[in-house]
Design a protein around this motif. Sequence first.
Motif, PDB file in Angstrom:
ATOM      1  N   LEU A  17      23.119  34.834 -11.640  1.00  0.00           N
ATOM      2  CA  LEU A  17      22.754  34.230 -10.358  1.00  0.00           C
ATOM      3  C   LEU A  17      21.426  34.816  -9.873  1.00  0.00           C
ATOM      4  N   MET A  18      20.494  33.925  -9.562  1.00  0.00           N
ATOM      5  CA  MET A  18      19.192  34.377  -9.083  1.00  0.00           C
ATOM      6  C   MET A  18      19.250  34.670  -7.579  1.00  0.00           C
ATOM      7  N   HIS A  19      18.172  35.296  -7.075  1.00  0.00           N
ATOM      8  CA  HIS A  19      18.139  35.679  -5.658  1.00  0.00           C
ATOM      9  C   HIS A  19      18.305  34.474  -4.732  1.00  0.00           C
ATOM     10  N   ASP A  20      17.814  33.311  -5.152  1.00  0.00           N
ATOM     11  CA  ASP A  20      17.897  32.119  -4.296  1.00  0.00           C
ATOM     12  C   ASP A  20      19.233  31.395  -4.428  1.00  0.00           C
TER      13      ASP A  20
ATOM     14  N   HIS B 264      25.047  41.041  -4.664  1.00  0.00           N
ATOM     15  CA  HIS B 264      24.429  39.783  -4.264  1.00  0.00           C
ATOM     16  C   HIS B 264      25.155  38.597  -4.898  1.00  0.00           C
ATOM     17  N   ARG B 265      25.454  38.729  -6.167  1.00  0.00           N
ATOM     18  CA  ARG B 265      26.156  37.637  -6.849  1.00  0.00           C
ATOM     19  C   ARG B 265      27.544  37.432  -6.259  1.00  0.00           C
ATOM     20  N   ASP B 266      28.285  38.524  -6.077  1.00  0.00           N
ATOM     21  CA  ASP B 266      29.645  38.395  -5.554  1.00  0.00           C
ATOM     22  C   ASP B 266      29.637  37.813  -4.135  1.00  0.00           C
ATOM     23  N   ASN B 267      28.636  38.217  -3.342  1.00  0.00           N
ATOM     24  CA  ASN B 267      28.538  37.683  -1.974  1.00  0.00           C
ATOM     25  C   ASN B 267      28.139  36.211  -1.963  1.00  0.00           C
ATOM     26  N   HIS B 268      27.635  35.737  -3.091  1.00  0.00           N
ATOM     27  CA  HIS B 268      27.214  34.333  -3.157  1.00  0.00           C
ATOM     28  C   HIS B 268      28.063  33.563  -4.172  1.00  0.00           C
TER      29      HIS B 268
END
Lengths: 478, 478
Positions: free
Chosen positions: B221-224, B400-404
């Motif tokens: 998963l990318m930042h966006d 970040h990935r888990d939060n998204h």
Amino acid sequence: MAKDKKLVEAITSMEEDFAQWYTDVVKKAELIDYSSVRGCMILRPNGYAIWENIQKELDRRFKETGVENVYMPMFIPESLLQKEKDHVEGFAPEVAWVTHGGLEPLQERLCVRPTSETLFCDLYANIVQSYRDLPKLYNQWCSVVRWEKTTRPFLRSMEFLWQEGHTAHATAEEAEERTVQMLNVYADFCEQVLAIPMIKGRKTDKEKFAGAHATYTIEALMHDGKALQSGTSHNFGDGFAQAFGIQYTDKENKLSYVHQTSWGMSTRIIGAVIMVHGDDSGLVLPPRIAPVQVMVIPIAQHKEGVLEKAREVAAKLTADFRVKVDDSDKSPGWKFSEQEMRGIPVRIELGPKDIEANQAVIVRRDTREKIVVSLDEIETELAKVLDTMQAEMLERARTHRDNHTYTAANYDEFKDIVANKPGFVKAMWCGDLECEMKIKEDTTATSRCMPFEQEEISGTCVCCGKPAKTMVYWGKAY
Amino acid sequence: MAKDKKLVEAITSMEEDFAQWYTDVVKKAELIDYSSVRGCMILRPNGYAIWENIQKELDRRFKETGVENVYMPMFIPESLLQKEKDHVEGFAPEVAWVTHGGLEPLQERLCVRPTSETLFCDLYANIVQSYRDLPKLYNQWCSVVRWEKTTRPFLRSMEFLWQEGHTAHATAEEAEERTVQMLNVYADFCEQVLAIPMIKGRKTDKEKFAGAHATYTIEALMHDGKALQSGTSHNFGDGFAQAFGIQYTDKENKLSYVHQTSWGMSTRIIGAVIMVHGDDSGLVLPPRIAPVQVMVIPIAQHKEGVLEKAREVAAKLTADFRVKVDDSDKSPGWKFSEQEMRGIPVRIELGPKDIEANQAVIVRRDTREKIVVSLDEIETELAKVLDTMQAEMLERARTHRDNHTYTAANYDEFKDIVANKPGFVKAMWCGDLECEMKIKEDTTATSRCMPFEQEEISGTCVCCGKPAKTMVYWGKAY
């Protein structure tokens, strides 16, 4: 395609038919296979591993001189290839053209790079502005394509692997210095690692690279007495810079053209390794370049403890050497033949009696010399054997070359040598293209280079008798 | 082309325009330049050096599993490409065609490899005869060409660099094992070296490779919040073997078809590194992959002894780290900006007062944390900082990935998440192509993979409500 590829059949003898011997070795040592694409070769693991070692060594030496690696596109638009006149004339007849992308015809056709001067120039024109941006010392590892009619494994193929260095400098002096520096990197590498002595020199105008101001070359002598151009380094002056508009502002804010070089070495050099060192049992690889340096071969491996000991010895050696154990169910004799065919520098024979005596037998691939060593001292003994072998291989190649280098004082001598004594001929030259062409037509020998180390053989050109300008190495070449 | 490329201008903010931020970073960090060939990129030294480190790490991991490197031709005759029906349908629309060699038209046109299954099959058909010849575990590092209409640095270009592994096995089980093994090699490499956590899973039939029996993938998963397919591993069963006639005789002397795999990772993964770790100051490279890990920046370098001490510190660190000194005549602030733009993991600031106090300041690129260390302990402190940074970068990316990553129990939830919350959506699927197509049409999200780690979110397909077969990760993707 042989159905039982494992069988190590006798190969053609070198003296009988050198060309056939070469093809046999290349196939039987499993360096190369032919592909469905006419003129393109497959580099099999045994062959590619040699190239990987060459890459590793050269790349390190390049980087020590400040070179950085990049990757450029494999396609060159036709209009870009045409920007430098001499260059396009040299390469256009032998490039592959891409005319369609997907289902559609292209507006402008693209050639598959035969070399990348034009792409590097295009890049430098964009990224060089000030003297602070210089020098640019770029190199890339890639394949290039040249549409050859006749091909030969490693020596000439439609596609081959190489590296191409491209540099841009503020001054003509710096460019000349870099050109010679890289030639020396090549020559040192060939001597120290590949055990091939090189003649360093400059190409005549007839033989220089398309678009170059000066081309320097290293030339080696193969076992059959033919020469092989093994690496080249070109000084372009500011010719390409003018064609591509590569300018920089100097410290006084004045616009100047950069001075450029390029230099390349290819998988062709593997052909040289084969033809300089090989023998009638196959390949002989110098220890420093061999992907496998030592093959441990158990004798009577069905007996208790033999295979275990062989693996133990190999494991011990792995820290310092590239070692394998041949634990297949073939006979020892068969394994010896395979190890010899593949050119693995030494084998270690280890049988029940050796184990009992706490010893092993090191056998050199080049001389067949057998050295009995204690297992307690095998690391140091092995290191000695490999070092000696590396040094003696270079000396043997140098002696062979020197013994096949002749001096011709007049044209009759020259013709006699070329006709009857395979090797280099040193002879004086007036510098005229006409004499160079006549010599080639009369004898098929070409000028290999004007060596840096000049000798005054006579005062006159070997061909026309007019005052000589320079000594030239001549020879038949691959 | 900017005339003063040295100027580190502010780049577009990530939150403002992620696509423009990406392009800015790629250009300003001097990773890539555009070439004269539409859709082809130039990998500049800063970009290529990252690829070299990726190659070195992956190549070592491949070889540890017994893989050997080879080199295959870059051209594939049209008739060879057509031998496997699904494969040619998948690739023919996007290949570049060579139709002329030198001045002459070719009898059969050649495509520039988009991938090399057909060439490896052709080779294996020639060199595999007996079970003793298996397995064949070959890999090559090369570039491939796919005629793309829209391109983007690293993520999608007409030509790109990659490695492609191709293996042949005696049994279906061995092939399946190898397929998963190589996926794990990729996932471990990405997590341990690139600090990018991966979702491992299987592609749906719609998304699998042309000609494959099963395709496994790692998805990041990318930042966006968009997904990036980062590496794939394919099990071909014996489909290609049947099309190409790759048979071997087993121990009972019975003829069988081999079972094959292929697996690849490309320069695309550099795009993932940029989009997972980068920030508004530019690139942030994980220490293990960074070509330069430490930039020593002298403060007030005109003062006596400062430059000397900076070089001395750098020289001491060179044994264990990849270090450079920025001794240019730019201001320290300017040097900081450049080091940050290039993503160099830490800088060491060293001024007259530091020297007096026998200390230096280590500044982390990711957190900007400043750590004052004694010069006597700088090696161990630096090692700690880099290890911590590497670990924290992975953890940050994982958080970040888990939060998204969201869970959708019904189609309204699903559509709402895709429309409003960038990231992965986990949802159940019935296994029908129809639902997969409908979801893509309704939301533009595609199935990323059926993860190895399954969860039972509900009993029914998120789209049609029929009984669910499997949980799928969905998302918008690059």
